[in-house]
Motif scaffolding. Structure first.
Motif, PDB file in Angstrom:
ATOM      1  N   GLU A  22     -21.358  53.819  24.427  1.00  0.00           N
ATOM      2  CA  GLU A  22     -19.995  53.642  24.948  1.00  0.00           C
ATOM      3  C   GLU A  22     -19.754  54.550  26.156  1.00  0.00           C
ATOM      4  O   GLU A  22     -19.172  54.123  27.155  1.00  0.00           O
ATOM      5  CB  GLU A  22     -18.993  53.963  23.845  1.00  0.00           C
ATOM      6  CG  GLU A  22     -17.553  53.833  24.260  1.00  0.00           C
ATOM      7  CD  GLU A  22     -16.616  54.272  23.152  1.00  0.00           C
ATOM      8  OE1 GLU A  22     -15.620  54.937  23.474  1.00  0.00           O
ATOM      9  OE2 GLU A  22     -16.885  53.949  21.974  1.00  0.00           O
ATOM     10  N   GLN A  23     -20.208  55.776  26.077  1.00  0.00           N
ATOM     11  CA  GLN A  23     -20.032  56.720  27.182  1.00  0.00           C
ATOM     12  C   GLN A  23     -20.909  56.335  28.379  1.00  0.00           C
ATOM     13  O   GLN A  23     -20.468  56.398  29.525  1.00  0.00           O
ATOM     14  CB  GLN A  23     -20.362  58.149  26.728  1.00  0.00           C
ATOM     15  CG  GLN A  23     -19.412  58.694  25.697  1.00  0.00           C
ATOM     16  CD  GLN A  23     -18.005  58.830  26.233  1.00  0.00           C
ATOM     17  OE1 GLN A  23     -17.791  59.374  27.302  1.00  0.00           O
ATOM     18  NE2 GLN A  23     -17.046  58.316  25.493  1.00  0.00           N
ATOM     19  N   ALA A  24     -22.141  55.924  28.120  1.00  0.00           N
ATOM     20  CA  ALA A  24     -23.066  55.555  29.197  1.00  0.00           C
ATOM     21  C   ALA A  24     -22.570  54.339  29.969  1.00  0.00           C
ATOM     22  O   ALA A  24     -22.920  54.158  31.135  1.00  0.00           O
ATOM     23  CB  ALA A  24     -24.456  55.277  28.632  1.00  0.00           C
ATOM     24  N   ALA A  25     -21.747  53.535  29.337  1.00  0.00           N
ATOM     25  CA  ALA A  25     -21.216  52.346  30.008  1.00  0.00           C
ATOM     26  C   ALA A  25     -20.360  52.720  31.217  1.00  0.00           C
ATOM     27  O   ALA A  25     -20.115  51.882  32.084  1.00  0.00           O
ATOM     28  CB  ALA A  25     -20.391  51.517  29.024  1.00  0.00           C
ATOM     29  N   HIS A  26     -19.948  53.974  31.297  1.00  0.00           N
ATOM     30  CA  HIS A  26     -19.109  54.415  32.410  1.00  0.00           C
ATOM     31  C   HIS A  26     -19.918  54.921  33.609  1.00  0.00           C
ATOM     32  O   HIS A  26     -19.338  55.241  34.651  1.00  0.00           O
ATOM     33  CB  HIS A  26     -18.136  55.499  31.946  1.00  0.00           C
ATOM     34  CG  HIS A  26     -17.166  55.006  30.920  1.00  0.00           C
ATOM     35  ND1 HIS A  26     -16.104  54.180  31.237  1.00  0.00           N
ATOM     36  CD2 HIS A  26     -17.124  55.188  29.577  1.00  0.00           C
ATOM     37  CE1 HIS A  26     -15.437  53.903  30.134  1.00  0.00           C
ATOM     38  NE2 HIS A  26     -16.045  54.490  29.108  1.00  0.00           N
ATOM     39  N   THR A  27     -21.237  55.000  33.476  1.00  0.00           N
ATOM     40  CA  THR A  27     -22.048  55.394  34.630  1.00  0.00           C
ATOM     41  C   THR A  27     -22.181  54.195  35.563  1.00  0.00           C
ATOM     42  O   THR A  27     -22.115  53.044  35.138  1.00  0.00           O
ATOM     43  CB  THR A  27     -23.448  55.895  34.216  1.00  0.00           C
ATOM     44  OG1 THR A  27     -24.130  54.859  33.516  1.00  0.00           O
ATOM     45  CG2 THR A  27     -23.365  57.149  33.353  1.00  0.00           C
ATOM     46  N   ASN A  28     -22.373  54.470  36.830  1.00  0.00           N
ATOM     47  CA  ASN A  28     -22.458  53.407  37.832  1.00  0.00           C
ATOM     48  C   ASN A  28     -23.931  53.083  38.104  1.00  0.00           C
ATOM     49  O   ASN A  28     -24.610  53.818  38.831  1.00  0.00           O
ATOM     50  CB  ASN A  28     -21.747  53.843  39.110  1.00  0.00           C
ATOM     51  CG  ASN A  28     -21.624  52.713  40.097  1.00  0.00           C
ATOM     52  OD1 ASN A  28     -22.535  51.912  40.269  1.00  0.00           O
ATOM     53  ND2 ASN A  28     -20.485  52.644  40.768  1.00  0.00           N
ATOM     54  N   THR A  29     -24.392  51.987  37.525  1.00  0.00           N
ATOM     55  CA  THR A  29     -25.803  51.596  37.655  1.00  0.00           C
ATOM     56  C   THR A  29     -26.192  51.363  39.110  1.00  0.00           C
ATOM     57  O   THR A  29     -27.312  51.688  39.512  1.00  0.00           O
ATOM     58  CB  THR A  29     -26.080  50.339  36.812  1.00  0.00           C
ATOM     59  OG1 THR A  29     -25.657  50.593  35.470  1.00  0.00           O
ATOM     60  CG2 THR A  29     -27.554  49.984  36.817  1.00  0.00           C
ATOM     61  N   TRP A  30     -25.283  50.814  39.912  1.00  0.00           N
ATOM     62  CA  TRP A  30     -25.599  50.541  41.317  1.00  0.00           C
ATOM     63  C   TRP A  30     -25.839  51.821  42.098  1.00  0.00           C
ATOM     64  O   TRP A  30     -26.741  51.878  42.938  1.00  0.00           O
ATOM     65  CB  TRP A  30     -24.511  49.693  41.964  1.00  0.00           C
ATOM     66  CG  TRP A  30     -24.493  48.312  41.403  1.00  0.00           C
ATOM     67  CD1 TRP A  30     -23.556  47.768  40.580  1.00  0.00           C
ATOM     68  CD2 TRP A  30     -25.506  47.313  41.571  1.00  0.00           C
ATOM     69  NE1 TRP A  30     -23.912  46.485  40.229  1.00  0.00           N
ATOM     70  CE2 TRP A  30     -25.107  46.179  40.824  1.00  0.00           C
ATOM     71  CE3 TRP A  30     -26.714  47.254  42.272  1.00  0.00           C
ATOM     72  CZ2 TRP A  30     -25.855  45.018  40.773  1.00  0.00           C
ATOM     73  CZ3 TRP A  30     -27.466  46.087  42.213  1.00  0.00           C
ATOM     74  CH2 TRP A  30     -27.034  44.994  41.472  1.00  0.00           C
ATOM     75  N   ILE A  31     -25.057  52.852  41.818  1.00  0.00           N
ATOM     76  CA  ILE A  31     -25.265  54.133  42.496  1.00  0.00           C
ATOM     77  C   ILE A  31     -26.597  54.733  42.059  1.00  0.00           C
ATOM     78  O   ILE A  31     -27.367  55.224  42.882  1.00  0.00           O
ATOM     79  CB  ILE A  31     -24.091  55.098  42.221  1.00  0.00           C
ATOM     80  CG1 ILE A  31     -22.836  54.611  42.946  1.00  0.00           C
ATOM     81  CG2 ILE A  31     -24.443  56.521  42.648  1.00  0.00           C
ATOM     82  CD1 ILE A  31     -21.586  55.408  42.646  1.00  0.00           C
ATOM     83  N   GLY A  32     -26.875  54.674  40.765  1.00  0.00           N
ATOM     84  CA  GLY A  32     -28.163  55.173  40.273  1.00  0.00           C
ATOM     85  C   GLY A  32     -29.334  54.413  40.879  1.00  0.00           C
ATOM     86  O   GLY A  32     -30.353  55.002  41.241  1.00  0.00           O
ATOM     87  N   ALA A  33     -29.187  53.097  41.009  1.00  0.00           N
ATOM     88  CA  ALA A  33     -30.250  52.278  41.609  1.00  0.00           C
ATOM     89  C   ALA A  33     -30.421  52.624  43.090  1.00  0.00           C
ATOM     90  O   ALA A  33     -31.555  52.718  43.585  1.00  0.00           O
ATOM     91  CB  ALA A  33     -29.932  50.797  41.444  1.00  0.00           C
ATOM     92  N   PHE A  34     -29.302  52.803  43.795  1.00  0.00           N
ATOM     93  CA  PHE A  34     -29.383  53.181  45.204  1.00  0.00           C
ATOM     94  C   PHE A  34     -30.133  54.502  45.355  1.00  0.00           C
ATOM     95  O   PHE A  34     -31.028  54.625  46.196  1.00  0.00           O
ATOM     96  CB  PHE A  34     -27.979  53.298  45.818  1.00  0.00           C
ATOM     97  CG  PHE A  34     -27.995  53.786  47.244  1.00  0.00           C
ATOM     98  CD1 PHE A  34     -28.303  52.926  48.273  1.00  0.00           C
ATOM     99  CD2 PHE A  34     -27.731  55.111  47.536  1.00  0.00           C
ATOM    100  CE1 PHE A  34     -28.343  53.373  49.591  1.00  0.00           C
ATOM    101  CE2 PHE A  34     -27.767  55.579  48.845  1.00  0.00           C
ATOM    102  CZ  PHE A  34     -28.071  54.695  49.867  1.00  0.00           C
ATOM    103  N   ASN A  35     -29.785  55.477  44.524  1.00  0.00           N
ATOM    104  CA  ASN A  35     -30.475  56.766  44.600  1.00  0.00           C
ATOM    105  C   ASN A  35     -31.947  56.646  44.230  1.00  0.00           C
ATOM    106  O   ASN A  35     -32.787  57.392  44.751  1.00  0.00           O
ATOM    107  CB  ASN A  35     -29.770  57.811  43.733  1.00  0.00           C
ATOM    108  CG  ASN A  35     -28.844  58.679  44.547  1.00  0.00           C
ATOM    109  OD1 ASN A  35     -28.895  58.699  45.773  1.00  0.00           O
ATOM    110  ND2 ASN A  35     -27.988  59.421  43.870  1.00  0.00           N
ATOM    111  N   THR A  36     -32.279  55.711  43.358  1.00  0.00           N
ATOM    112  CA  THR A  36     -33.687  55.475  43.022  1.00  0.00           C
ATOM    113  C   THR A  36     -34.442  54.975  44.248  1.00  0.00           C
ATOM    114  O   THR A  36     -35.538  55.461  44.562  1.00  0.00           O
ATOM    115  CB  THR A  36     -33.795  54.460  41.858  1.00  0.00           C
ATOM    116  OG1 THR A  36     -33.100  54.986  40.728  1.00  0.00           O
ATOM    117  CG2 THR A  36     -35.247  54.190  41.496  1.00  0.00           C
TER     118      THR A  36
END
Length: 161
Positions: A22-36
């Motif tokens: 539930e908490q992880a659902a609030h992370t922004n996958t697109w930002i994480g992917a961009f940084n990857t």
């Protein structure tokens, strides 16, 4: 060793606490992917710097190291903007165990990124003068370690929801 222990602890907590999803659902996958993408591209630049150093092209190695450092700085700026947004939305290091792990793991990684950028700039300056060219390979190895850690952090913190 530090990252291994931290990631193992995170996985054990993640498995036994449903609230993590539930908490992880609030992370922004697109930002994480961009940084990857940013970090993987910067690693490619580190490889190119090593190739240039092997050819004896100090200024070329320096240019690629500057590009690698620019990738590290981009990563750090994006991470700072991301954290600013998360904190504004009330997701702080004390919000939950998930956010404690998130900020600790991502923060420790970001500290390694910034340390790598500083060292990279020092190595680039010496490579530009054809000095200590073997350091180009060494900072590249360090940078790949930083990438590998992120390759584990990204799916654990951003994708596994």
């Amino acid at each position: 060793v530090i990252f291994g222990g931290l990631l193992a602890s995170y996985i054990m907590f993640r498995i036994s606490h449903d609230a993590f999803a539930e908490q992880a659902a609030h992370t922004n996958t697109w930002i994480g992917a961009f940084n990857t993408v940013v970090l993987l591209t910067s690693s490619l630049m580190a490889v190119q710097a090593h190739k240039a150093a092997d050819r004896g092209d100090g200024p070329g190695a320096a240019r690629f190291l500057y590009l690698t450092a620019a990738g590290g700085l981009t990563f750090a700026v994006v991470k700072a903007l991301e954290w600013t947004s998360e904190i504004r939305h009330g997701f702080t290091i004390t919000s939950s165990t998930f956010w404690s792990f998130y900020y600790t793991a991502a923060g420790l990684h970001a500290a390694h990124v910034l340390a790598g950028v500083v060292i990279m700039l020092i190595v680039a300056a010496s490579a530009k003068r054809y000095e200590e060219m073997q350091r180009v390979e060494l900072i590249g190895l360090y940078w790949h370690f930083v990438d590998i850690v992120w390759i584990f952090l990204f799916p654990l913190l951003y994708i596994a929801k």
